[in-house]
Design an enzyme around this catalytic site. Structure first.
Site, short mmCIF file in Angstrom:
data_model
loop_
_atom_site.label_atom_id
_atom_site.label_comp_id
_atom_site.label_asym_id
_atom_site.label_seq_id
_atom_site.Cartn_x
_atom_site.Cartn_y
_atom_site.Cartn_z
N GLY A 467 -22.75 -23.25 -8.13
CA GLY A 467 -24.19 -23.32 -7.88
C GLY A 467 -24.50 -23.23 -6.40
N THR A 616 -29.09 -19.43 0.88
CA THR A 616 -28.18 -20.33 0.16
C THR A 616 -27.75 -21.49 1.07
OG1 THR A 616 -26.26 -18.94 0.69
CG2 THR A 616 -27.34 -18.55 -1.42
N GLN A 620 -28.33 -25.45 0.38
CA GLN A 620 -27.27 -26.47 0.42
C GLN A 620 -27.71 -27.66 1.26
OE1 GLN A 620 -23.94 -26.52 -1.13
NE2 GLN A 620 -25.33 -25.30 -2.35
N GLU A 687 -21.67 -30.31 1.89
CA GLU A 687 -21.75 -31.77 1.89
C GLU A 687 -22.41 -32.36 3.13
OE1 GLU A 687 -17.57 -31.82 1.23
OE2 GLU A 687 -17.80 -32.67 -0.79
#
Ligand code: MOS
Length: 726
Positions: A467, A616, A620, A687
């Protein structure tokens, strides 16, 4: 290639196609939103049996019997599988080791112990519910369940100088205890597998992040050779760590398919996903910070207690970024693991920093308050020249730029915080900030790139796209290097028949497998250059043509031209501290009567090396900030203190932020190239967006209301209890 030195010149910069970095939409997006992208459980397989897992209704002990006969007499039931290999899966990160969890031994409430297989799902579910199990369970008062009272093991310890002395001598200091709750990955797609056995090859469609590693795990679990296994995960509905390792549904479906010689599908229920897939450990952290009169850190202490099952190797790496982020000559970093019988603790989005950074950044805010220094200034002042213990240099590091650009964009009012400065009716309004930091991980990866006579190119690797945009960015890298429009590049992922990628985890996917694609394309360019009689430096490719108008397809001699790229991290790992950095700024309102907090706006500025796709990458960052809101305000696993079973095991009771909880999130991507991080000069990003963000919200709660809450999540009851009397 192996990377031993910084990749200062990257071929990507000299390319002409101009597609890399562009905010292209996800190439598989349409298939996903129209429901035509098949997820693991959605493949149509003839003659497929349905399996439902049965889990242990006790905390610790031994299964003594399973009444299979009664179950097999029920409508449609084909088999009850309690094969010892089913629960004896290797734990996370220990694929080479013997399995940690022993068969027939239960070590946490809800552990899978059997699989009931029937013709229909309803029959399997009914029979699973009625399966009679006898067991010998240990007395609950003999079983350690509370990390504060359990036996602990030291996992990490760094000591330098004399922190106690530094605290004594400090002009300003903070000594605080901060706790964080356990988290669930809460991926939308439940864990699922369809296993098919043709007598020699096992094919499993499953929902996994790391096929390159999962195939070894599955081979180990089944005592099979890897070449007899094919794993497929083309589309994955979120992982966040929960699908790093194979779990029971995949092993059980495989055992059943082989034993019954029919395809078997096993889908975990939402409750099972919550109860038997990795949890993030709760943490208890002590932060000690000491400064001189100017606000320069002289002492830095970060100690944490986390938990896991006995024998499990993983310990939430809470101190991962504390290790290198800030100065402070006198240091204590210590991580202990309490051994308790709750479900396995493992990687959940940004393991370590997701909870370590918020605690550190709350302590930094307390220090700013204590010393009267502006919170942004305090961070800027304490960016070390080199690693505070090892002396190692940093690779590219944009922390200061992120702090400054973020503050500017947000409209940060510099100066010490003065809580309760602004009120709007029953709401206090305030702002807070925090730094972001997340280690940069990279791993070995292979990818094959093939130029075809029809003018297209194909990228193949067993890498997954969970994803994040992997399909899209790998296509962009290949398109840029080969001078092709993006739509001329087909990307095939998620199948172990392709070269081994890096898998998706630890935010290493883009830089690892992106580098493998880059290496493969470099090889192709070399061949094209030779065939065209043009030196590599002068090979200009755009829209399928060379500078002189020759078509690339003319150089293929009617056949495919294929190259396998192999990237391996080299010794450079030891030469630099490589990490992604950032800064968060949040504005909240806190209800003075109920303690409810609403995030009104949030800005994140991040530096993570080359941006491969602006859309993208932004997505994120935003995803990470949403996780920050959840970690700050609502997300917590609740375990019954009597038997350690997870109480809130669905999305109604485990509160991830919903649309109404998330304001517009502003993301600033600070221009950066990190030649030491990867050949394509990119770092991890997935992250980073949540590594500290919860503290910006916590610090804003303090600025708004004067409530210094020391426990995450900062639920209304906690905020209210910490609020000073008006
Ligand atoms: Mo990540 S928590 O390593 O998928």
């Amino acid at each position: 290639m192996e990377q031993d030195k910084p990749a200062r010149d990257c071929d990507l910069d000299g390319m002409k196609q101009g597609v890399l970095g562009k905010p292209l939409s996800r190439s598989e997006g349409l298939a996903k939103v129209t429901g035509t992208a098949p997820y693991a459980a959605e493949y149509h397989v003839d003659n497929c049996l349905e399996g439902v897992l049965v889990t242990a209704p006790f905390t610790r002990g031994t299964i003594t019997g399973i009444d299979k006969d009664a179950c097999l007499a029920m409508d449609g039931v084909v088999a009850v599988i309690d094969d010892s290999r089913m629960t004896a899966r290797p734990a996370q990160g220990t694929a080479d080791e013997a399995p940690v969890q022993q068969p027939q031994q239960v070590c946490y409430w809800g552990q899978p112990i059997a699989l009931v297989v029937a013709e229909t799902f309803e029959q399997a579910r009914d029979a699973a519910k009625h399966l009679k199990i006898t067991f010998e369970a240990d007395e609950l008062d003999e079983i350690p369940l509370d990390p504060q009272e359990a036996e602990t093991e030291n996992n990490q310890s760094t000591r330098q100088g004399d922190l106690a002395q530094a605290m004594n001598d400090a002009s300003h200091s903070v000594d605080g205890r901060i706790t964080t709750a356990g988290h669930a990955s809460a991926a939308m797609e439940p864990h699922a597998a369809i296993a098919q056995w043709d007598g020699s090859t096992l094919t499993v469609h499953a929902s996994l992040q790391m096929l390159n590693y999962n195939i070894s795990e599955l081979a180990d679990s089944l005592d099979m050779e890897e070449e007899n296994i094919r794993l497929v995960s083309r589309y994955v509905g979120g992982g966040f760590g929960s699908k790093l390792g194979i779990s029971e549904e995949t092993v059980a479906a495989s055992i059943a398919a082989i034993a019954l010689e029919r395809p078997v599908r096993v889908v975990m229920s939402r409750q099972q996903v919550f109860q038997c897939i990795m949890r993030r450990s709760e943490t208890t952290q002590r932060l000690r910070l000491a400064t001189d009169d100017k606000g320069d850190l002289t002492g830095f202490g970060h100690q944490a207690l986390v938990s896991n099952l006995p024998g499990e190797e993983f310990a939430e790496p809470v101190l991962q970024s504390s290790d290198f982020l800030y100065a402070g000559e006198n240091r204590v970093l210590e991580l202990d693991v309490a051994r308790i019988h709750q479900m396995t603790a493992g990687s959940v989005r940004a393991p370590g920093e997701a909870v370590g950074m918020p605690a550190l950044e709350v302590a930094m805010d307390m220090l700013a308050q204590e010393s009267g220094v502006d919170p942004v200034e305090l961070r800027l002042r304490n960016i070390p020249e080199s690693h505070p213990v090892e002396g190692t240099p940093y690779s590219s590091r944009k922390l200061a730029e992120c702090l400054k650009q973020g503050a500017e964009a947000f409209g940060w009012e510099a100066g010490p915080r003065k809580p309760r400065h602004t009120r709007d009716g029953e709401w206090w309004i305030g702002t807070g900030m925090a730094s972001a930091a997340r280690v940069h991980n990279i791993s070995e990866a292979k990818a094959r790139v093939t130029l075809k006579p029809d003018g297209t190119a194909m990228v193949e690797t067993d890498m997954t796209d969970i994803g994040t945009g992997t399909y899209t960015i790998l296509g962009q890298i290949a398109a840029e290097m080969l001078g092709l429009p993006r739509e001329k590049v087909l990307v095939e992922l998620g199948d172990t028949q392709f070269p081994r990628g890096s898998g998706s985890g630890g935010s290493w996917g883009a830089s690892s497998v992106g580098s493998a694609v880059y290496v493969a394309c470099t090889g192709l360019r070399k061949t094209l250059g030779e065939r065209a009689g043009v030196s590599e430096d002068e090979l200009r490719l755009k829209d399928g043509k060379l500078a002189d108008g020759t078509s690339v397809t003319d150089l293929l001699n009617g056949g495919d031209l294929s190259e396998e790229g192999h990237y391996e991290p080299g010794d450079i790992d030891d030469d630099f501290v490589a990490a992604g950095y950032g800064a968060y700024f949040a504005q909240v309102r806190v209800n003075r009567f109920t303690g409810e907090t609403r995030v009104e706006r949030m800005t994140g500025a991040f530096g993570f090396g080359r941006v491969l796709n602006e859309k993208t990458a932004r997505s994120q960052c935003q995803g990470g900030m949403v996780w920050s809101i959840g970690a700050a305000l609502t997300e917590a696993l609740h375990f019954d203190p009597r038997d350690g079973h997870l109480v809130n095991c669905d999305l109604a009771e485990y509160h991830v932020p919903v649309n109404r909880d998330v304001p517009d999130l502003e993301v600033i991507m600070v221009e950066e190239r990190d030649p030491a991080a990867s050949p394509i000069q990119a770092k991890g990003i997935g992250e980073l967006g949540m590594c500290g963000g919860a503290a910006a919200i916590a610090n804003a709660i303090f600025d708004a209301s004067g409530a210094r809450v020391m426990d995450f999540p900062m639920t209304p009851d906690r905020v209210l209890a910490a609020m000073p009397a008006s």
